[in-house]
Design a protein around this motif. Structure first.
Motif, PDB file in Angstrom:
ATOM      1  N   PHE A 224       0.875  -1.173   0.000  1.00 14.29           N
ATOM      2  CA  PHE A 224       0.000   0.000   0.000  1.00 14.29           C
ATOM      3  C   PHE A 224       0.908   1.218   0.000  1.00 14.29           C
ATOM      4  O   PHE A 224       1.540   1.545   1.003  1.00 14.29           O
ATOM      5  N   GLU A 225       0.994   1.882  -1.157  1.00 19.24           N
ATOM      6  CA  GLU A 225       2.007   2.909  -1.383  1.00 19.24           C
ATOM      7  C   GLU A 225       1.466   4.316  -1.157  1.00 19.24           C
ATOM      8  O   GLU A 225       0.539   4.759  -1.824  1.00 19.24           O
ATOM      9  N   ASN A 226       2.096   5.025  -0.200  1.00 22.47           N
ATOM     10  CA  ASN A 226       1.732   6.404   0.100  1.00 22.47           C
ATOM     11  C   ASN A 226       2.872   7.390  -0.121  1.00 22.47           C
ATOM     12  O   ASN A 226       2.660   8.598  -0.049  1.00 22.47           O
ATOM     13  N   VAL A 227       4.084   6.891  -0.364  1.00 26.13           N
ATOM     14  CA  VAL A 227       5.273   7.742  -0.297  1.00 26.13           C
ATOM     15  C   VAL A 227       5.955   7.950  -1.640  1.00 26.13           C
ATOM     16  O   VAL A 227       6.311   9.065  -2.015  1.00 26.13           O
ATOM     17  N   GLY A 228       6.201   6.873  -2.393  1.00 27.96           N
ATOM     18  CA  GLY A 228       6.927   6.977  -3.649  1.00 27.96           C
ATOM     19  C   GLY A 228       8.415   7.163  -3.441  1.00 27.96           C
ATOM     20  O   GLY A 228       8.961   6.920  -2.372  1.00 27.96           O
ATOM     21  N   GLY A 229       9.116   7.612  -4.512  1.00 29.35           N
ATOM     22  CA  GLY A 229      10.533   7.912  -4.422  1.00 29.35           C
ATOM     23  C   GLY A 229      11.377   6.729  -3.988  1.00 29.35           C
ATOM     24  O   GLY A 229      11.138   5.580  -4.377  1.00 29.35           O
ATOM     25  N   ASP A 230      12.390   7.007  -3.167  1.00 30.87           N
ATOM     26  CA  ASP A 230      13.327   5.976  -2.737  1.00 30.87           C
ATOM     27  C   ASP A 230      12.653   4.866  -1.946  1.00 30.87           C
ATOM     28  O   ASP A 230      13.042   3.694  -2.043  1.00 30.87           O
ATOM     29  N   VAL A 231      11.657   5.229  -1.137  1.00 33.05           N
ATOM     30  CA  VAL A 231      10.964   4.209  -0.349  1.00 33.05           C
ATOM     31  C   VAL A 231      10.276   3.210  -1.269  1.00 33.05           C
ATOM     32  O   VAL A 231      10.374   1.990  -1.085  1.00 33.05           O
ATOM     33  N   MET A 232       9.596   3.694  -2.283  1.00 36.24           N
ATOM     34  CA  MET A 232       8.928   2.788  -3.220  1.00 36.24           C
ATOM     35  C   MET A 232       9.945   1.962  -3.988  1.00 36.24           C
ATOM     36  O   MET A 232       9.715   0.772  -4.261  1.00 36.24           O
ATOM     37  N   ASP A 233      11.084   2.554  -4.352  1.00 30.28           N
ATOM     38  CA  ASP A 233      12.124   1.790  -5.044  1.00 30.28           C
ATOM     39  C   ASP A 233      12.584   0.602  -4.200  1.00 30.28           C
ATOM     40  O   ASP A 233      12.796  -0.503  -4.724  1.00 30.28           O
ATOM     41  N   ALA A 234      12.747   0.825  -2.898  1.00 26.85           N
ATOM     42  CA  ALA A 234      13.166  -0.259  -2.015  1.00 26.85           C
ATOM     43  C   ALA A 234      12.073  -1.328  -1.905  1.00 26.85           C
ATOM     44  O   ALA A 234      12.357  -2.531  -1.877  1.00 26.85           O
ATOM     45  N   GLU A 235      10.834  -0.896  -1.857  1.00 22.97           N
ATOM     46  CA  GLU A 235       9.721  -1.842  -1.768  1.00 22.97           C
ATOM     47  C   GLU A 235       9.622  -2.700  -3.022  1.00 22.97           C
ATOM     48  O   GLU A 235       9.352  -3.904  -2.948  1.00 22.97           O
ATOM     49  N   LEU A 236       9.821  -2.073  -4.179  1.00 21.59           N
ATOM     50  CA  LEU A 236       9.693  -2.801  -5.439  1.00 21.59           C
ATOM     51  C   LEU A 236      10.692  -3.946  -5.552  1.00 21.59           C
ATOM     52  O   LEU A 236      10.449  -4.911  -6.286  1.00 21.59           O
ATOM     53  N   MET A 237      11.795  -3.844  -4.845  1.00 21.70           N
ATOM     54  CA  MET A 237      12.788  -4.917  -4.851  1.00 21.70           C
ATOM     55  C   MET A 237      12.405  -6.068  -3.920  1.00 21.70           C
ATOM     56  O   MET A 237      13.169  -7.031  -3.783  1.00 21.70           O
ATOM     57  N   ASN A 238      11.213  -5.982  -3.341  1.00 19.56           N
ATOM     58  CA  ASN A 238      10.776  -7.000  -2.382  1.00 19.56           C
ATOM     59  C   ASN A 238       9.343  -7.443  -2.637  1.00 19.56           C
ATOM     60  O   ASN A 238       8.556  -7.639  -1.699  1.00 19.56           O
ATOM     61  N   LEU A 239       8.988  -7.605  -3.884  1.00 14.68           N
ATOM     62  CA  LEU A 239       7.651  -8.047  -4.232  1.00 14.68           C
ATOM     63  C   LEU A 239       7.586  -9.576  -4.293  1.00 14.68           C
ATOM     64  O   LEU A 239       8.504 -10.223  -4.814  1.00 14.68           O
ATOM     65  N   ALA A 240       6.519 -10.133  -3.774  1.00 13.18           N
ATOM     66  CA  ALA A 240       6.239 -11.542  -3.993  1.00 13.18           C
ATOM     67  C   ALA A 240       5.667 -11.702  -5.403  1.00 13.18           C
ATOM     68  O   ALA A 240       5.203 -10.739  -6.023  1.00 13.18           O
ATOM     69  N   LYS A 241       5.727 -12.909  -5.921  1.00  8.79           N
ATOM     70  CA  LYS A 241       5.129 -13.180  -7.230  1.00  8.79           C
ATOM     71  C   LYS A 241       3.641 -12.825  -7.190  1.00  8.79           C
ATOM     72  O   LYS A 241       2.928 -13.134  -6.249  1.00  8.79           O
ATOM     73  N   HIS A 242       3.198 -12.121  -8.236  1.00  9.42           N
ATOM     74  CA  HIS A 242       1.800 -11.698  -8.370  1.00  9.42           C
ATOM     75  C   HIS A 242       1.363 -10.751  -7.250  1.00  9.42           C
ATOM     76  O   HIS A 242       0.196 -10.745  -6.831  1.00  9.42           O
ATOM     77  N   ALA A 243       2.271  -9.938  -6.766  1.00  4.84           N
ATOM     78  CA  ALA A 243       1.935  -8.945  -5.737  1.00  4.84           C
ATOM     79  C   ALA A 243       0.940  -7.926  -6.272  1.00  4.84           C
ATOM     80  O   ALA A 243       0.856  -7.683  -7.489  1.00  4.84           O
ATOM     81  N   ARG A 244       0.185  -7.325  -5.356  1.00  8.04           N
ATOM     82  CA  ARG A 244      -0.744  -6.244  -5.715  1.00  8.04           C
ATOM     83  C   ARG A 244      -0.234  -4.965  -5.069  1.00  8.04           C
ATOM     84  O   ARG A 244      -0.040  -4.920  -3.852  1.00  8.04           O
ATOM     85  N   ILE A 245      -0.002  -3.934  -5.887  1.00  9.48           N
ATOM     86  CA  ILE A 245       0.476  -2.643  -5.403  1.00  9.48           C
ATOM     87  C   ILE A 245      -0.657  -1.637  -5.537  1.00  9.48           C
ATOM     88  O   ILE A 245      -1.133  -1.380  -6.651  1.00  9.48           O
TER      89      ILE A 245
END
Length: 340
Positions: A224-245
Protein backbone atom coordinates in the motif's frame (compact mmCIF):
# COMPACT_ATOMS: atom_id res chain seq x y z
CA UNK A 1 -20.15 35.57 12.44
CA UNK A 2 -20.73 38.57 10.15
CA UNK A 3 -17.63 38.10 7.95
CA UNK A 4 -16.22 35.31 5.82
CA UNK A 5 -12.49 34.68 6.18
CA UNK A 6 -11.03 32.87 3.16
CA UNK A 7 -7.57 31.27 2.81
CA UNK A 8 -6.77 31.92 -0.86
CA UNK A 9 -4.15 30.49 -3.18
CA UNK A 10 -2.56 33.54 -4.83
CA UNK A 11 0.62 32.02 -6.32
CA UNK A 12 1.60 28.58 -7.57
CA UNK A 13 4.08 27.08 -5.07
CA UNK A 14 7.51 26.15 -6.35
CA UNK A 15 8.66 23.31 -4.14
CA UNK A 16 7.41 23.64 -0.58
CA UNK A 17 4.52 26.09 -0.18
CA UNK A 18 5.49 29.30 1.62
CA UNK A 19 3.21 31.84 3.33
CA UNK A 20 3.51 34.22 0.36
CA UNK A 21 1.69 31.68 -1.82
CA UNK A 22 -1.49 32.38 0.15
CA UNK A 23 -3.60 35.26 1.40
CA UNK A 24 -6.15 35.36 4.21
CA UNK A 25 -8.88 37.80 3.22
CA UNK A 26 -12.16 38.86 4.78
CA UNK A 27 -15.32 39.17 2.69
CA UNK A 28 -19.06 39.45 3.41
CA UNK A 29 -20.88 36.26 4.33
CA UNK A 30 -22.42 34.86 1.12
CA UNK A 31 -26.15 34.44 0.64
CA UNK A 32 -27.77 31.16 -0.32
CA UNK A 33 -28.36 31.14 -4.11
CA UNK A 34 -31.53 29.86 -5.74
CA UNK A 35 -31.52 26.08 -5.35
CA UNK A 36 -28.49 26.24 -3.08
CA UNK A 37 -27.33 26.66 0.49
CA UNK A 38 -24.46 28.02 2.57
CA UNK A 39 -22.34 25.89 4.90
CA UNK A 40 -20.65 27.25 8.02
CA UNK A 41 -17.46 25.19 7.99
CA UNK A 42 -16.40 23.88 11.41
CA UNK A 43 -13.59 21.48 10.50
CA UNK A 44 -11.47 21.05 7.36
CA UNK A 45 -9.32 18.15 6.30
CA UNK A 46 -5.65 18.85 5.52
CA UNK A 47 -4.22 16.25 3.15
CA UNK A 48 -1.10 15.76 0.99
CA UNK A 49 -3.27 15.69 -2.13
CA UNK A 50 -4.01 19.40 -1.68
CA UNK A 51 -0.40 20.14 -2.59
CA UNK A 52 -0.95 18.59 -6.02
CA UNK A 53 -4.13 20.62 -6.55
CA UNK A 54 -2.07 23.81 -6.13
CA UNK A 55 -0.03 23.07 -9.26
CA UNK A 56 -1.20 23.97 -12.75
CA UNK A 57 -0.79 20.43 -14.01
CA UNK A 58 -3.09 17.69 -15.34
CA UNK A 59 -4.52 15.56 -12.55
CA UNK A 60 -7.67 13.76 -11.47
CA UNK A 61 -9.03 17.13 -10.30
CA UNK A 62 -8.61 20.56 -11.88
CA UNK A 63 -6.02 22.89 -10.33
CA UNK A 64 -7.21 25.34 -7.70
CA UNK A 65 -7.70 28.62 -9.59
CA UNK A 66 -5.52 31.46 -8.34
CA UNK A 67 -7.61 33.71 -6.15
CA UNK A 68 -9.83 30.86 -4.96
CA UNK A 69 -9.72 29.33 -1.48
CA UNK A 70 -7.62 26.23 -1.05
CA UNK A 71 -9.89 23.28 -1.76
CA UNK A 72 -10.64 21.01 1.20
CA UNK A 73 -13.13 18.50 2.47
CA UNK A 74 -15.06 20.14 5.29
CA UNK A 75 -17.73 19.28 7.79
CA UNK A 76 -20.06 21.98 9.01
CA UNK A 77 -23.60 23.25 9.49
CA UNK A 78 -26.04 24.67 6.96
CA UNK A 79 -26.40 28.33 7.92
CA UNK A 80 -28.84 29.45 5.20
CA UNK A 81 -30.73 27.56 2.53
CA UNK A 82 -32.77 28.10 -0.61
CA UNK A 83 -33.54 24.43 -1.27
CA UNK A 84 -35.76 21.84 0.37
CA UNK A 85 -32.95 19.26 0.24
CA UNK A 86 -30.91 20.95 2.99
CA UNK A 87 -32.34 22.69 6.02
CA UNK A 88 -30.71 25.26 8.29
CA UNK A 89 -29.00 23.33 11.09
CA UNK A 90 -28.23 20.22 9.05
CA UNK A 91 -24.71 18.85 9.55
CA UNK A 92 -23.04 18.18 6.21
CA UNK A 93 -19.76 17.02 4.70
CA UNK A 94 -18.54 18.12 1.30
CA UNK A 95 -15.74 19.43 -0.87
CA UNK A 96 -15.53 23.14 -0.11
CA UNK A 97 -12.66 25.48 0.76
CA UNK A 98 -10.60 26.74 3.65
CA UNK A 99 -13.07 29.46 4.56
CA UNK A 100 -15.71 30.21 7.16
CA UNK A 101 -18.65 29.93 4.76
CA UNK A 102 -19.02 27.99 1.50
CA UNK A 103 -21.77 28.19 -1.11
CA UNK A 104 -23.16 24.86 -2.32
CA UNK A 105 -25.73 23.77 -4.86
CA UNK A 106 -28.17 20.93 -4.25
CA UNK A 107 -27.23 17.84 -6.22
CA UNK A 108 -23.50 18.32 -5.66
CA UNK A 109 -21.03 16.35 -3.57
CA UNK A 110 -22.31 17.54 -0.19
CA UNK A 111 -24.02 14.93 1.97
CA UNK A 112 -25.77 15.05 5.32
CA UNK A 113 -24.05 13.45 8.31
CA UNK A 114 -25.29 12.53 11.77
CA UNK A 115 -23.06 13.98 14.51
CA UNK A 116 -24.72 11.76 17.13
CA UNK A 117 -22.78 8.81 15.68
CA UNK A 118 -19.38 10.22 16.65
CA UNK A 119 -17.70 11.89 19.62
CA UNK A 120 -16.61 14.81 17.41
CA UNK A 121 -17.77 15.97 13.95
CA UNK A 122 -14.10 15.87 12.92
CA UNK A 123 -14.44 12.07 12.78
CA UNK A 124 -16.25 12.53 9.48
CA UNK A 125 -12.91 13.78 8.12
CA UNK A 126 -10.86 10.96 9.62
CA UNK A 127 -12.27 7.57 10.58
CA UNK A 128 -15.57 7.94 8.71
CA UNK A 129 -14.31 10.34 6.06
CA UNK A 130 -12.08 10.04 3.02
CA UNK A 131 -9.02 9.06 5.06
CA UNK A 132 -10.51 6.09 6.89
CA UNK A 133 -12.49 5.02 3.84
CA UNK A 134 -9.39 5.24 1.64
CA UNK A 135 -7.84 2.59 3.86
CA UNK A 136 -11.03 0.56 4.03
CA UNK A 137 -11.88 0.30 0.34
CA UNK A 138 -8.22 0.17 -0.71
CA UNK A 139 -7.88 -3.09 1.20
CA UNK A 140 -11.39 -4.58 1.10
CA UNK A 141 -12.05 -3.89 -2.58
CA UNK A 142 -8.68 -3.41 -4.28
CA UNK A 143 -5.85 -5.23 -2.52
CA UNK A 144 -7.95 -7.97 -0.86
CA UNK A 145 -5.21 -9.32 1.43
CA UNK A 146 -5.72 -12.91 2.47
CA UNK A 147 -5.01 -14.33 5.94
CA UNK A 148 -1.30 -15.02 6.28
CA UNK A 149 -0.24 -12.76 3.42
CA UNK A 150 2.30 -9.98 3.98
CA UNK A 151 1.10 -6.39 3.70
CA UNK A 152 3.76 -3.67 3.36
CA UNK A 153 2.63 -0.11 4.10
CA UNK A 154 4.63 3.06 3.45
CA UNK A 155 3.80 6.28 5.27
CA UNK A 156 2.57 3.83 7.86
CA UNK A 157 2.36 6.27 10.78
CA UNK A 158 0.23 8.69 8.76
CA UNK A 159 -3.53 8.92 8.86
CA UNK A 160 -4.16 6.56 5.93
CA UNK A 161 -1.21 4.26 6.56
CA UNK A 162 -2.01 3.61 10.22
CA UNK A 163 -5.59 2.70 9.31
CA UNK A 164 -4.40 0.46 6.47
CA UNK A 165 -2.14 -1.48 8.80
CA UNK A 166 -4.84 -1.99 11.41
CA UNK A 167 -7.43 -3.10 8.85
CA UNK A 168 -4.83 -5.44 7.39
CA UNK A 169 -4.43 -7.06 10.82
CA UNK A 170 -8.21 -7.36 11.15
CA UNK A 171 -8.20 -9.21 7.82
CA UNK A 172 -5.49 -11.58 9.04
CA UNK A 173 -2.45 -10.24 7.22
CA UNK A 174 1.06 -9.89 8.59
CA UNK A 175 1.76 -6.17 8.48
CA UNK A 176 5.07 -4.37 7.99
CA UNK A 177 5.09 -0.57 8.25
CA UNK A 178 7.67 1.92 7.00
CA UNK A 179 7.82 5.25 8.83
CA UNK A 180 10.25 8.05 9.59
CA UNK A 181 11.92 8.09 13.00
CA UNK A 182 12.06 5.91 16.08
CA UNK A 183 9.04 7.53 17.74
CA UNK A 184 6.76 6.83 14.79
CA UNK A 185 8.04 3.28 14.51
CA UNK A 186 7.22 2.70 18.18
CA UNK A 187 3.70 3.97 17.55
CA UNK A 188 3.26 1.44 14.76
CA UNK A 189 3.93 -1.41 17.18
CA UNK A 190 2.52 -0.06 20.45
CA UNK A 191 -0.52 1.88 19.22
CA UNK A 192 -1.49 0.28 15.91
CA UNK A 193 -0.44 -3.34 16.32
CA UNK A 194 1.89 -3.67 13.31
CA UNK A 195 4.08 -6.77 13.31
CA UNK A 196 7.23 -5.00 12.11
CA UNK A 197 8.22 -1.32 11.90
CA UNK A 198 11.07 -0.12 9.68
CA UNK A 199 12.63 3.35 9.93
CA UNK A 200 13.57 4.65 6.48
CA UNK A 201 15.44 7.74 7.67
CA UNK A 202 19.12 7.97 6.79
CA UNK A 203 19.09 4.81 4.69
CA UNK A 204 19.98 4.26 1.06
CA UNK A 205 17.59 2.42 -1.24
CA UNK A 206 19.78 -0.68 -1.02
CA UNK A 207 19.95 -0.57 2.79
CA UNK A 208 16.19 -0.06 3.11
CA UNK A 209 15.53 -2.85 0.60
CA UNK A 210 17.74 -5.18 2.62
CA UNK A 211 15.85 -4.38 5.82
CA UNK A 212 12.52 -5.04 4.13
CA UNK A 213 13.90 -8.33 2.78
CA UNK A 214 14.93 -9.40 6.26
CA UNK A 215 11.41 -8.72 7.52
CA UNK A 216 9.70 -10.33 4.50
CA UNK A 217 12.04 -12.92 2.97
CA UNK A 218 9.27 -14.26 0.72
CA UNK A 219 8.37 -10.74 -0.43
CA UNK A 220 5.28 -8.60 0.08
CA UNK A 221 2.00 -9.86 -1.33
CA UNK A 222 0.40 -6.43 -0.99
CA UNK A 223 2.08 -3.01 -1.03
CA UNK A 224 0.00 0.00 0.00
CA UNK A 225 2.01 2.91 -1.38
CA UNK A 226 1.73 6.40 0.10
CA UNK A 227 5.27 7.74 -0.30
CA UNK A 228 6.93 6.98 -3.65
CA UNK A 229 10.53 7.91 -4.42
CA UNK A 230 13.33 5.98 -2.74
CA UNK A 231 10.96 4.21 -0.35
CA UNK A 232 8.93 2.79 -3.22
CA UNK A 233 12.12 1.79 -5.04
CA UNK A 234 13.17 -0.26 -2.02
CA UNK A 235 9.72 -1.84 -1.77
CA UNK A 236 9.69 -2.80 -5.44
CA UNK A 237 12.79 -4.92 -4.85
CA UNK A 238 10.78 -7.00 -2.38
CA UNK A 239 7.65 -8.05 -4.23
CA UNK A 240 6.24 -11.54 -3.99
CA UNK A 241 5.13 -13.18 -7.23
CA UNK A 242 1.80 -11.70 -8.37
CA UNK A 243 1.94 -8.94 -5.74
CA UNK A 244 -0.74 -6.24 -5.71
CA UNK A 245 0.48 -2.64 -5.40
CA UNK A 246 -2.13 -0.05 -4.43
CA UNK A 247 -0.78 3.34 -5.49
CA UNK A 248 -2.54 5.77 -3.17
CA UNK A 249 -0.03 8.63 -2.80
CA UNK A 250 3.48 9.91 -3.52
CA UNK A 251 4.02 12.35 -0.68
CA UNK A 252 7.82 12.35 -0.98
CA UNK A 253 7.50 13.89 -4.44
CA UNK A 254 4.74 16.47 -3.99
CA UNK A 255 7.10 19.33 -3.10
CA UNK A 256 9.85 18.36 -5.52
CA UNK A 257 10.24 20.98 -8.30
CA UNK A 258 11.45 18.21 -10.60
CA UNK A 259 9.60 14.91 -10.55
CA UNK A 260 12.01 12.01 -10.25
CA UNK A 261 9.73 9.00 -10.03
CA UNK A 262 10.85 5.44 -9.33
CA UNK A 263 13.61 3.45 -11.01
CA UNK A 264 12.76 -0.13 -10.08
CA UNK A 265 9.42 -0.34 -11.84
CA UNK A 266 10.82 -3.23 -13.89
CA UNK A 267 10.14 -5.41 -10.84
CA UNK A 268 6.41 -5.10 -11.55
CA UNK A 269 7.11 -6.96 -14.78
CA UNK A 270 9.62 -9.38 -13.26
CA UNK A 271 7.22 -10.42 -10.48
CA UNK A 272 4.09 -10.23 -12.65
CA UNK A 273 2.67 -7.77 -10.16
CA UNK A 274 -0.37 -5.53 -10.50
CA UNK A 275 -0.03 -1.77 -10.03
CA UNK A 276 -3.38 -0.10 -9.34
CA UNK A 277 -3.88 3.66 -9.33
CA UNK A 278 -6.41 4.18 -6.57
CA UNK A 279 -8.72 7.14 -5.90
CA UNK A 280 -11.29 7.11 -3.12
CA UNK A 281 -13.74 9.27 -5.10
CA UNK A 282 -14.83 6.17 -7.02
CA UNK A 283 -16.33 4.82 -3.81
CA UNK A 284 -18.43 7.84 -2.82
CA UNK A 285 -21.72 5.93 -3.36
CA UNK A 286 -20.54 3.34 -0.80
CA UNK A 287 -19.32 5.70 1.95
CA UNK A 288 -22.16 4.71 4.29
CA UNK A 289 -21.18 1.05 4.00
CA UNK A 290 -17.52 1.76 4.76
CA UNK A 291 -18.33 4.19 7.56
CA UNK A 292 -20.53 1.62 9.28
CA UNK A 293 -17.74 -0.97 9.21
CA UNK A 294 -15.18 1.51 10.54
CA UNK A 295 -17.53 2.60 13.34
CA UNK A 296 -18.11 -1.02 14.35
CA UNK A 297 -14.38 -1.80 14.49
CA UNK A 298 -13.75 1.30 16.59
CA UNK A 299 -16.56 0.37 18.97
CA UNK A 300 -15.00 -3.08 19.34
CA UNK A 301 -11.63 -1.56 20.17
CA UNK A 302 -10.03 -3.12 17.09
CA UNK A 303 -9.33 0.14 15.27
CA UNK A 304 -7.67 3.29 16.58
CA UNK A 305 -7.89 6.52 14.58
CA UNK A 306 -5.87 9.43 15.98
CA UNK A 307 -6.45 13.05 15.04
CA UNK A 308 -4.11 16.04 15.08
CA UNK A 309 -6.46 19.01 15.38
CA UNK A 310 -4.93 22.43 14.73
CA UNK A 311 -6.97 25.58 15.25
CA UNK A 312 -7.67 28.69 13.22
CA UNK A 313 -7.74 29.69 9.56
CA UNK A 314 -4.90 32.10 10.35
CA UNK A 315 -2.75 29.04 11.06
CA UNK A 316 -3.69 27.17 7.88
CA UNK A 317 -0.25 27.33 6.25
CA UNK A 318 1.65 26.26 9.36
CA UNK A 319 -0.84 23.47 9.99
CA UNK A 320 -0.66 22.24 6.39
CA UNK A 321 3.14 22.06 6.47
CA UNK A 322 2.97 19.59 9.36
CA UNK A 323 2.17 17.00 6.69
CA UNK A 324 5.61 17.43 5.12
CA UNK A 325 7.74 17.82 8.23
CA UNK A 326 6.39 14.74 9.96
CA UNK A 327 5.06 16.82 12.85
CA UNK A 328 1.47 15.59 12.62
CA UNK A 329 0.47 12.86 15.04
CA UNK A 330 -2.68 11.61 13.34
CA UNK A 331 -5.22 12.70 10.78
CA UNK A 332 -4.54 16.40 10.33
CA UNK A 333 -7.64 18.53 10.80
CA UNK A 334 -8.01 22.31 10.91
CA UNK A 335 -10.67 23.52 13.33
CA UNK A 336 -12.32 26.60 11.89
CA UNK A 337 -15.23 27.07 14.29
CA UNK A 338 -17.19 25.35 17.04
CA UNK A 339 -20.50 23.76 16.15
CA UNK A 340 -23.30 26.28 16.35
Amino acid sequence: MSANRRFLLVRRPHGEPVPEDFSLVTEPVPQAPEGGFVVRNCYASLDPAQRGWMDDAPSYMPPIPLGDPVRATTVGIVSSSNTDEFQVGDWVMGLNGLEDYSVNQAGGFTMKVDPSLVDSPSKFLSAMGAVGLTAYFGLIDVAKPQPGETLLVSGAAGAVGSAVGQIGKILGARVIGIAGGAAKCRRLIDDYGFDVAIDYKGKSVDALAAEIRAAAPEGANVVFENVGGDVMDAELMNLAKHARIVLCGLISEYNSPEKVGVRNLWQVLAQQATLYGYLIMDYAPRFAEGGAAMAEWMAQGRLRIDEDVQEGLENAHAAFMRLFTGANTGKLVLKIADGL
